[in-house]
Structure formats: C-alpha cells, structure tokens
Design a protein around this motif. Structure first.
Motif, short mmCIF file in Angstrom:
data_model
loop_
_atom_site.label_atom_id
_atom_site.label_comp_id
_atom_site.label_asym_id
_atom_site.label_seq_id
_atom_site.Cartn_x
_atom_site.Cartn_y
_atom_site.Cartn_z
N PRO A 175 -1.66 -2.76 12.80
CA PRO A 175 -2.15 -1.58 11.94
C PRO A 175 -3.58 -1.61 11.39
O PRO A 175 -3.92 -2.74 11.08
CB PRO A 175 -1.17 -1.28 11.20
CG PRO A 175 -0.57 -2.86 10.77
CD PRO A 175 -0.78 -3.54 11.97
N ASP A 176 -4.12 -0.39 11.04
CA ASP A 176 -5.10 -0.40 10.30
C ASP A 176 -5.12 -0.93 8.76
O ASP A 176 -5.64 -1.51 8.42
CB ASP A 176 -5.98 0.97 10.36
CG ASP A 176 -6.40 1.27 11.82
OD1 ASP A 176 -6.83 0.58 12.33
OD2 ASP A 176 -6.26 2.49 12.28
N GLU A 196 -0.42 -13.44 1.93
CA GLU A 196 -1.42 -14.68 2.01
C GLU A 196 -1.11 -15.12 3.44
O GLU A 196 -1.99 -15.53 4.13
CB GLU A 196 -0.72 -15.72 0.97
CG GLU A 196 -1.90 -16.98 1.03
CD GLU A 196 -1.53 -17.83 0.00
OE1 GLU A 196 -2.25 -18.68 -0.49
OE2 GLU A 196 -0.30 -17.54 -0.72
N ARG A 197 0.12 -15.15 3.88
CA ARG A 197 0.31 -15.71 5.28
C ARG A 197 -0.23 -14.79 6.44
O ARG A 197 -0.58 -15.29 7.45
CB ARG A 197 1.99 -15.86 5.50
CG ARG A 197 2.67 -16.94 4.56
CD ARG A 197 3.88 -17.27 5.11
NE ARG A 197 4.58 -18.20 4.24
CZ ARG A 197 5.74 -18.85 4.69
NH1 ARG A 197 6.42 -18.44 5.64
NH2 ARG A 197 6.28 -19.65 3.86
N LEU A 198 0.18 -13.34 6.08
CA LEU A 198 -0.61 -12.38 6.94
C LEU A 198 -2.11 -12.44 7.37
O LEU A 198 -2.41 -12.31 8.36
CB LEU A 198 -0.11 -11.11 6.56
CG LEU A 198 -0.24 -9.95 7.53
CD1 LEU A 198 0.46 -10.08 8.88
CD2 LEU A 198 0.16 -8.36 6.82
N GLU A 203 -8.58 -9.64 9.56
CA GLU A 203 -9.08 -8.31 9.28
C GLU A 203 -8.22 -7.26 9.01
O GLU A 203 -8.68 -6.02 8.62
CB GLU A 203 -9.62 -8.01 10.83
CG GLU A 203 -8.77 -7.64 11.81
CD GLU A 203 -7.78 -8.80 12.26
OE1 GLU A 203 -6.59 -8.42 13.01
OE2 GLU A 203 -8.03 -9.80 11.88
N MET A 204 -6.83 -7.48 8.73
CA MET A 204 -5.80 -6.25 8.28
C MET A 204 -6.08 -6.05 7.06
O MET A 204 -6.22 -6.95 6.07
CB MET A 204 -4.59 -7.01 8.67
CG MET A 204 -3.62 -5.83 8.89
SD MET A 204 -2.08 -6.57 9.41
CE MET A 204 -2.35 -6.99 11.05
N GLY A 252 -5.24 -11.93 -0.85
CA GLY A 252 -6.03 -11.18 0.13
C GLY A 252 -5.81 -9.90 0.24
O GLY A 252 -6.19 -8.97 1.13
N ALA A 253 -4.97 -9.15 -0.63
CA ALA A 253 -4.71 -7.93 -0.62
C ALA A 253 -6.14 -7.14 -1.04
O ALA A 253 -6.82 -7.62 -1.97
CB ALA A 253 -3.87 -7.49 -1.91
N SER A 254 -6.27 -5.87 -0.51
CA SER A 254 -7.45 -5.13 -0.70
C SER A 254 -7.44 -3.96 -1.54
O SER A 254 -8.37 -3.62 -2.10
CB SER A 254 -7.90 -4.49 0.71
OG SER A 254 -8.28 -5.62 1.91
#
Length: 210
Positions: free
Chosen positions: A48-49, A67-69, A75-76, A97-99
């Motif tokens: 998914p975008d 973190e694992r994803l 790029e997700m 890593g959350a945006s």
C-alpha cells in the motif's frame, strides 16, 4: 489513486475507516488486519502507499510492527493512528520509522488530508501532538556537536518540520522558495547523519547522541 491498508484490533473502527476511504474518489483501501503479526506477513506483498497503524494491540505492538515493517519495506509510509498523546510513545513511534502521528478522534476529512500529506512526503501530526514535540524540543538541554552545527535558519526549518508543516507551508512562513527549503533539508540530513525527515525530527527533539 492512493492505496491504504489499516492495522488495528478494533474491527468496527477498521471497517468504518475502510468504508470512508473506499467511498472517496482517489482513495482505495487494499487491506485490513487486526493484529500486527498478520499484518507483517501480508503488507510487504500488499504494497500500500500508506499504512494506518494502531499503537496498542493484542500481541505485538504497533511500534514494533512499524520497526519490522520498515526493515522489510523502507519505502512504505506509516501513520500512527491512536488515542494516546504520551510523549514517549510519540518518539518511539517516530524513531521506529513512522512518518506521522494522528489521534483517532480526528475528522474523516483530516484523516484524508493526513493520508495525502504523508503520500506526498510530509509528516502529518495532530496539532496537540506537534505541540508536545516542539515543547520537548525546547526543553531539551543536551545538544550534540552535530546538532550545534545547524545554522539558525536550519533550526527554524527543522522546528517547522517538527510542527508538521509541509515544505510549501515552511517556505511561506519563512518567506523563501521551496527549492531553498529543500537545500536546507539536505544540509540538515547531512549534519545530523540521517536519511529521512522523521529521523531528523526524532533525533533533534529528543537530544539523542548521534
């Protein structure tokens, strides 16, 4: 078309968000998962975008899932969607890593706006979350040598990033061009030894050693 996946153990909420997303032109919900473990198995294939991720779920937490994803699909783009405003949870999510970080009580229109923003490279945050980030930034007493190298203008740009402003909003606020903002951002990344906006904000506001 912006594609979205939802990871939340509240099934009714998932369905409600999915129905709204699918009913909006330009958006499509690809998948829904009610546990982080199952999401990790499928999301790298779904591609998914944008992923909407809850923090506290039965079993693996949303933060660990992020973190694992990100290790599997860097790029997700992931937005944390939660009821919690705890500063520690905010920074753990951003560091993982959350945006973006949005509260579940946001309106459907605001949710769509956040999805569009993160898909365009922004870092959406609920206003109350942004204030906590900035407050933590201002209280931080420990500034590493790398952070001290930032010029006053670079610090202003970074604080705008911490407030969740887009490049265009930052450019308008500072009275400079978007290209100039991009130049400042590149310099910030180089000086803080990071590769993303989220990493720069998380490191700077937390006063972490680099």
């Amino acid at each position: 078309m912006i594609t979205v996946s939802i990871v939340d153990d509240e099934k009714k909420l998932c369905q409600s968000i999915a129905t709204f997303v699918n009913g909006t032109p330009g958006f499509r919900c690809l998948s829904m998962y009610h546990s982080a473990e199952v999401a990790l198995e499928h999301l790298p294939h779904d591609q998914p975008d944008v992923v909407l991720m809850d923090i506290h779920m039965t079993g693996m937490s949303g933060i660990e899932c992020v973190e694992r994803l990100k290790a599997m699909a860097p790029e997700m783009q992931i937005i944390m969607l939660t009821v919690y405003e705890d500063t520690d949870q905010i920074f753990k999510a951003l560091s993982a890593g959350a945006s973006g970080y949005m509260l579940k009580r946001l309106t459907p229109a605001k949710l769509l706006e956040a999805i569009k923003e993160v898909n365009a490279g922004g870092s959406p945050m609920s206003s109350s979350i942004a204030r906590k980030v900035v407050a933590s930034f201002r209280k931080s007493e420990k500034i590493s040598e790398e952070k001290a190298r930032l010029s006053p203008r670079e610090q202003m740009v970074l604080e705008s990033m911490a407030n969740g402003l887009t490049y265009k909003q930052t450019a308008d606020e500072l009275g400079i061009s978007i290209d100039t903002i991009r130049t400042y951002v590149r310099r910030i990344y180089e000086k803080l030894h990071v590769q993303s906006r989220t990493e720069a904000v998380a490191k700077y506001v937390r006063g972490q050693e680099i």
